[in-house]
Write a protein that holds these residues in place. Structure first.
Motif, mmCIF file in Angstrom:
data_model
loop_
_atom_site.group_PDB
_atom_site.id
_atom_site.type_symbol
_atom_site.label_atom_id
_atom_site.label_comp_id
_atom_site.label_asym_id
_atom_site.label_seq_id
_atom_site.Cartn_x
_atom_site.Cartn_y
_atom_site.Cartn_z
ATOM 1 N N GLY A 339 0.892 -1.273 0.006
ATOM 2 C CA GLY A 339 0.049 -0.014 -0.032
ATOM 3 C C GLY A 339 0.835 1.102 0.227
ATOM 4 N N ARG A 340 0.231 2.492 0.122
ATOM 5 C CA ARG A 340 1.048 3.587 0.231
ATOM 6 C C ARG A 340 2.054 3.790 1.059
ATOM 7 N NH1 ARG A 340 -0.328 6.792 -3.484
ATOM 8 N NH2 ARG A 340 -2.462 6.651 -4.478
ATOM 9 N N ASN A 341 1.962 3.263 2.243
ATOM 10 C CA ASN A 341 3.096 3.456 3.303
ATOM 11 C C ASN A 341 3.911 2.139 3.207
ATOM 12 O OD1 ASN A 341 1.757 5.574 3.907
ATOM 13 N ND2 ASN A 341 0.589 4.826 5.753
ATOM 14 N N THR A 342 4.002 1.303 2.200
ATOM 15 C CA THR A 342 5.014 0.336 1.863
ATOM 16 C C THR A 342 5.826 0.788 0.972
ATOM 17 O OG1 THR A 342 2.869 -0.962 2.105
ATOM 18 C CG2 THR A 342 5.083 -2.084 1.741
ATOM 19 N N LEU A 343 7.062 0.716 1.232
ATOM 20 C CA LEU A 343 8.101 1.322 0.252
ATOM 21 C C LEU A 343 8.698 -0.120 -0.286
ATOM 22 C CD1 LEU A 343 10.246 3.935 -0.461
ATOM 23 C CD2 LEU A 343 11.793 2.529 0.622
ATOM 24 N N VAL A 344 8.870 -0.282 -1.548
ATOM 25 C CA VAL A 344 9.419 -1.387 -2.389
ATOM 26 C C VAL A 344 10.755 -0.865 -2.679
ATOM 27 C CG1 VAL A 344 9.287 -2.983 -4.052
ATOM 28 C CG2 VAL A 344 7.393 -2.528 -2.849
ATOM 29 N N MET A 345 11.755 -1.553 -2.551
ATOM 30 C CA MET A 345 13.110 -1.345 -2.934
ATOM 31 C C MET A 345 13.485 -2.361 -3.704
ATOM 32 S SD MET A 345 16.595 -0.699 -0.767
ATOM 33 C CE MET A 345 16.666 1.260 -0.953
ATOM 34 N N THR A 346 14.188 -1.944 -4.928
ATOM 35 C CA THR A 346 14.839 -3.143 -5.809
ATOM 36 C C THR A 346 16.257 -2.727 -5.649
ATOM 37 O OG1 THR A 346 14.746 -1.957 -8.015
ATOM 38 C CG2 THR A 346 12.861 -3.149 -7.022
ATOM 39 N N VAL A 347 17.074 -3.733 -5.773
ATOM 40 C CA VAL A 347 18.402 -3.887 -5.656
ATOM 41 C C VAL A 347 18.920 -4.528 -7.012
ATOM 42 C CG1 VAL A 347 20.518 -4.183 -4.407
ATOM 43 C CG2 VAL A 347 18.465 -3.920 -3.224
ATOM 44 N N SER A 359 8.646 -7.128 -10.610
ATOM 45 C CA SER A 359 8.114 -6.675 -8.924
ATOM 46 C C SER A 359 7.998 -5.051 -8.962
ATOM 47 C CB SER A 359 9.322 -7.421 -8.124
ATOM 48 O OG SER A 359 9.555 -8.805 -8.139
ATOM 49 N N LEU A 360 9.028 -4.559 -9.632
ATOM 50 C CA LEU A 360 8.749 -3.084 -9.404
ATOM 51 C C LEU A 360 7.518 -2.625 -9.995
ATOM 52 C CD1 LEU A 360 11.465 -0.312 -10.431
ATOM 53 C CD2 LEU A 360 9.319 -0.320 -11.653
ATOM 54 N N ARG A 361 7.120 -3.037 -11.144
ATOM 55 C CA ARG A 361 5.822 -2.692 -11.981
ATOM 56 C C ARG A 361 4.805 -3.128 -11.120
ATOM 57 N NH1 ARG A 361 7.974 -3.998 -17.978
ATOM 58 N NH2 ARG A 361 9.111 -2.008 -18.361
ATOM 59 N N MET A 362 4.810 -4.203 -10.519
ATOM 60 C CA MET A 362 3.398 -4.692 -9.554
ATOM 61 C C MET A 362 3.407 -3.822 -8.144
ATOM 62 S SD MET A 362 3.237 -8.372 -7.840
ATOM 63 C CE MET A 362 4.029 -8.288 -6.089
ATOM 64 N N ALA A 363 4.528 -3.313 -7.651
ATOM 65 C CA ALA A 363 4.752 -2.525 -6.514
ATOM 66 C C ALA A 363 3.907 -1.036 -6.964
ATOM 67 C CB ALA A 363 6.146 -2.226 -6.143
ATOM 68 N N LYS A 364 4.233 -0.718 -8.078
ATOM 69 C CA LYS A 364 3.761 0.688 -8.499
ATOM 70 C C LYS A 364 2.456 0.502 -8.959
ATOM 71 C CE LYS A 364 6.271 3.791 -10.350
ATOM 72 N NZ LYS A 364 7.220 4.794 -10.971
ATOM 73 N N GLU A 365 2.025 -0.445 -9.431
ATOM 74 C CA GLU A 365 0.357 -0.698 -9.990
ATOM 75 C C GLU A 365 -0.600 -0.594 -8.480
ATOM 76 O OE1 GLU A 365 -0.576 -4.300 -12.171
ATOM 77 O OE2 GLU A 365 0.594 -3.261 -13.553
ATOM 78 N N LYS A 366 0.344 -1.147 -7.413
ATOM 79 C CA LYS A 366 -0.487 -1.388 -6.372
ATOM 80 C C LYS A 366 -0.343 0.110 -5.312
ATOM 81 C CE LYS A 366 -1.116 -5.947 -5.981
ATOM 82 N NZ LYS A 366 -1.087 -7.233 -5.328
ATOM 83 N N GLY A 367 0.409 1.143 -6.090
ATOM 84 C CA GLY A 367 0.630 2.584 -5.401
ATOM 85 C C GLY A 367 1.518 2.649 -4.518
ATOM 86 N N CYS A 368 2.790 1.742 -4.615
ATOM 87 C CA CYS A 368 3.693 1.822 -3.401
ATOM 88 C C CYS A 368 4.962 2.552 -4.338
ATOM 89 C CB CYS A 368 4.454 0.451 -3.219
ATOM 90 S SG CYS A 368 3.434 -0.877 -2.575
ATOM 91 N N PRO A 369 5.406 3.594 -3.438
ATOM 92 C CA PRO A 369 6.704 4.214 -3.635
ATOM 93 C C PRO A 369 7.832 3.118 -3.923
ATOM 94 C CG PRO A 369 6.207 4.920 -1.472
ATOM 95 C CD PRO A 369 5.133 3.764 -1.900
ATOM 96 N N VAL A 370 8.717 3.363 -5.036
ATOM 97 C CA VAL A 370 9.831 2.384 -5.141
ATOM 98 C C VAL A 370 11.117 3.245 -5.353
ATOM 99 C CG1 VAL A 370 10.811 0.682 -6.949
ATOM 100 C CG2 VAL A 370 8.263 0.769 -6.717
ATOM 101 N N VAL A 371 11.833 2.872 -4.421
ATOM 102 C CA VAL A 371 13.255 3.086 -4.411
ATOM 103 C C VAL A 371 14.270 2.102 -4.896
ATOM 104 C CG1 VAL A 371 15.288 3.945 -3.146
ATOM 105 C CG2 VAL A 371 13.077 5.080 -2.826
ATOM 106 N N ARG A 383 15.065 3.853 -14.624
ATOM 107 C CA ARG A 383 13.940 4.958 -15.334
ATOM 108 C C ARG A 383 12.591 4.940 -14.558
ATOM 109 N NH1 ARG A 383 13.131 3.244 -20.227
ATOM 110 N NH2 ARG A 383 15.373 2.071 -20.653
ATOM 111 N N GLU A 384 12.195 3.691 -14.134
ATOM 112 C CA GLU A 384 10.884 3.317 -13.760
ATOM 113 C C GLU A 384 10.757 3.651 -12.265
ATOM 114 O OE1 GLU A 384 8.945 0.139 -15.397
ATOM 115 O OE2 GLU A 384 9.470 0.634 -17.359
ATOM 116 N N SER A 385 11.917 3.991 -11.638
ATOM 117 C CA SER A 385 11.845 3.970 -9.896
ATOM 118 C C SER A 385 11.379 5.174 -9.711
ATOM 119 C CB SER A 385 13.186 3.556 -9.649
ATOM 120 O OG SER A 385 13.499 2.276 -9.773
#
Ligand code: M6R
Length: 609
Positions: A339-347, A359-371, A383-385
């Protein structure tokens, strides 16, 4: 890490420079360009993408001339597109420059230059230097370059030409390599020897804070105080292939040895004055997002995933956040509560790994900020983060990830400090303490690298083993996984990483007199518990190789072989401790006759599911 080439003499400069750039393509390959003084005017050709694109352009629209500069880029600041590729010119287009390195204070210099009326054509830190040279130019190119580099903080190797000084190239360096090749009435300049070895093997290596003027008639070198400096030329005995690997027998070994510099780069420009905190430059991630975060998922593959696991230990130790780590290939098919208060970080090193991207795209679809922590600037994940921390480790060519891993761990420490400070969960004193030790790590990594001969000797004892365990606890458990992965992927020797405390729950049954057990047992809170695990393995006949802290006599009595490393904070110890594991895997693979840079069945970047 980029490649620069320059030439002055009687040859066709375009041909010399282009050939040199092809030899340096391993240093960067996202865009390239050349500038020649052609009929008294500077002409520039540059193009995003591989060097072959530039070569095709030059075949269609060749440049003529006997003096010029060239560049093959590995982007750090700004997308890998044509405007950001080098050479960069000043406002008038009469000065052109190529740069390798990072100018740390470029934002502040750019603001000042804009106020003075300079116009920029790129988002790079490098272009600043062209405008600074323009600002200081009063007829003497060397003097203008000297003043410009005196304003710049950070790392640079540059080559500069000017229409108004059409017979000279000015070069300068600080913390980025630069070699000058000497011919008869001609000079070659390059970031690395392979670019000039076809023409000469007589070279001088410019030192930090030196500046030189090269013309057909001669070369003069100065320090930044304009005192003359004399160098004795060296003779290069390497073949071309040896030179591309910097004299190392493989890219993997070269990259292992690049780690002190790669680590310096990850810190460069990110530590606030007085070690008071860090600046990660993630403009798109508001501090409020960091404050309101309730949970972080760190998602990645392979070595990057083990770095992510290391990040979990760091974040949980220093902040109140709950952190979960998963392999991208699992995460994307789970039903994680995002959700919005969940941050997804990819490395990711490549920024293109298919499962991590999904995984990044899935997180963004669900409204998570991605770092994301990314090495390849301009890659899809970059580019997509929403926020990116670039690792600046330079191109990693060996399939086995080494310098990317330690740089990822460095970036994760910086991220932890940032989160801890924004959320008010780390005291200033603690932040300063961690930063001070972080800054000491490049030198400690240099010290660890000196154990290579000892590690090679130990590898000779064990390279015929059938199987190995790597044991660690806490901060060093992910390192155990990474050590085992390194060994299996390049030597094909079966290895498993385990949290040492899990041994009793099954795996210990495997240990017998043939079994190799590599233990991460440096000083820290879990030290005594690790010693107990080592004793358990030893009692079953296991052959113990331990990584221990310098001065630890105790370990020598328990382990068959001990590799000592310098002491650091326990939370930073994985960055040091992994180095002997990389070297150990390397030497075992070498003794087993494996193709180390291209292990069987593996690709550098896994862009399919
Ligand atoms: O490019 P990435 O960091 O996303 O790649 C992830 C893994 O494929 C990579 O780390 C792989 O495990 C390496 N071969 C490990 O040495």
């Amino acid at each position: 890490m980029c490649g620069i080439v320059a030439y002055v003499g009687d040859r066709d400069a375009q041909e010399v420079i282009l050939k040199g750039l092809f030899r340096l393509e391993y240093r960067g390959y996202d865009s390239a360009g050349v500038a020649l003084i052609d009929g008294g005017k500077i002409s520039v050709r540059k193009k995003e993408g591989k060097l072959s694109g530039l070569a095709a352009m030059l075949a269609r629209e060749p440049l003529k001339g006997h003096i010029g500069i060239g560049h093959t880029r590995w982007a750090t600041h700004g997308e890998p597109d044509t405007p950001n590729s080098h050479p960069h010119t000043d406002c008038s287009g009469r000065i052109a420059l190529v740069h390798n390195g990072i100018i740390e204070n470029y934002l502040e210099l750019r603001v000042a230059l804009l106020e003075e009326g300079h116009r920029f054509s790129s988002q790079t830190d490098s272009e600043i230097l062209a405008h600074l040279i323009e600002k200081y130019y009063a007829g003497d190119l060397l003097e203008a370059v000297r003043k410009a580099v005196s304003d710049a903080e950070g790392a640079y190797a540059i080559a500069v030409i000017s229409e108004r000084n059409p017979d000279e190239i000015v070069v300068a360096r600080k913390s980025s390599p630069l070699v000058i090749g000497m011919g008869e009435g001609e000079y070659f300049v390059a970031s690395d020897v392979p670019a000039l070895l076809e023409y000469t093997n007589r070279v001088i290596y410019l030192n930090d804070n030196e500046i030189a003027r090269l013309t057909r008639g001669g070369m003069s070198i100065y320090d930044l105080g304009m005192r003359r400096v004399e160098h004795t030329p060296s003779t290069i005995e390497w073949t071309l292939e040896q030179a591309e690997k910097g004299g190392y027998e493989t890219f993997m070994l070269k990259e292992i040895y690049e780690q002190p510099d790669a680590f310096r780069n990850v810190l460069r420009g990110r530590i606030l004055p007085g070690n008071n905190g860090v600046n990660l430059g993630m403009e798109k991630i508001a501090e409020e997002t960091i404050r309101s975060m309730e949970k972080i998922f760190i998602v990645s593959c392979g070595t990057a995933c083990y770095a992510g696991m290391g990040g979990r230990y760091l974040l949980e130790y220093h902040t109140d956040l709950s952190v979960e780590v998963d392999y991208s290939s699992e995460f994307r098919y789970r039903n994680p509560k995002l959700g919005r208060n969940t941050l997804v970080m990819t490395v990711t090193q490549s920024g293109e790994t298919a499962d991590t991207l999904a995984s990044l795209r899935m997180a963004k679809e669900k409204g998570c900020p991605v770092v994301s922590i990314v090495n390849v600037v301009g890659s899809t994940i970059d580019r997509e983060s929403d926020g990116v921390i670039h690792t600046y480790a330079g191109p990693e060519i060996g399939v086995a990830s080494t310098k990317a891993y330690t740089a990822q761990l460095g970036a994760l420490v910086l991220f932890t400090l940032y989160v801890g400070s924004v959320r008010g969960q780390m005291e200033e004193e603690e932040i300063r303490r961690v930063i001070a030790e972080l800054c000491a790590l490049p030198e400690k990594i240099e010290r660890v690298l000196r154990v290579e001969a000892q590690v090679a000797a130990i590898a000779r004892k064990y390279y015929r083993a059938k199987s190995a365990f790597y044991l660690g606890r806490g901060f060093n458990y992910p390192n155990a996984l990474e050590g085992a992965l390194k060994l299996k992927e390049i030597s094909y020797l079966h290895a498993e990483g385990y949290p040492a405390g899990e041994m009793k729950h099954g795996p210990i049954a495997l240990i017998d007199k043939e079994f190799l057990v590599v233990c991460l047992c440096t000083k820290g809170e879990k030290y005594d518990k690790m010693i107990s695990s080592i004793r358990e393995a030893e009692a079953r006949g296991g052959r113990i190789v331990a990584i221990g802290t310098e001065g630890d006599r105790n370990l020598k009595d328990i382990a068959e072989d001990v590799i000592f490393v310098p002491e650091t904070l326990e939370e930073l110890s994985p960055i040091i401790n992994v180095i002997p594991l990389q070297l150990f895997a390397y030497h075992i693979a070498r003794l087993r006759g494996c193709d180390i840079d291209k292990p069987r069945n593996l690709a550098k970047s896994v862009t399919v599911e």
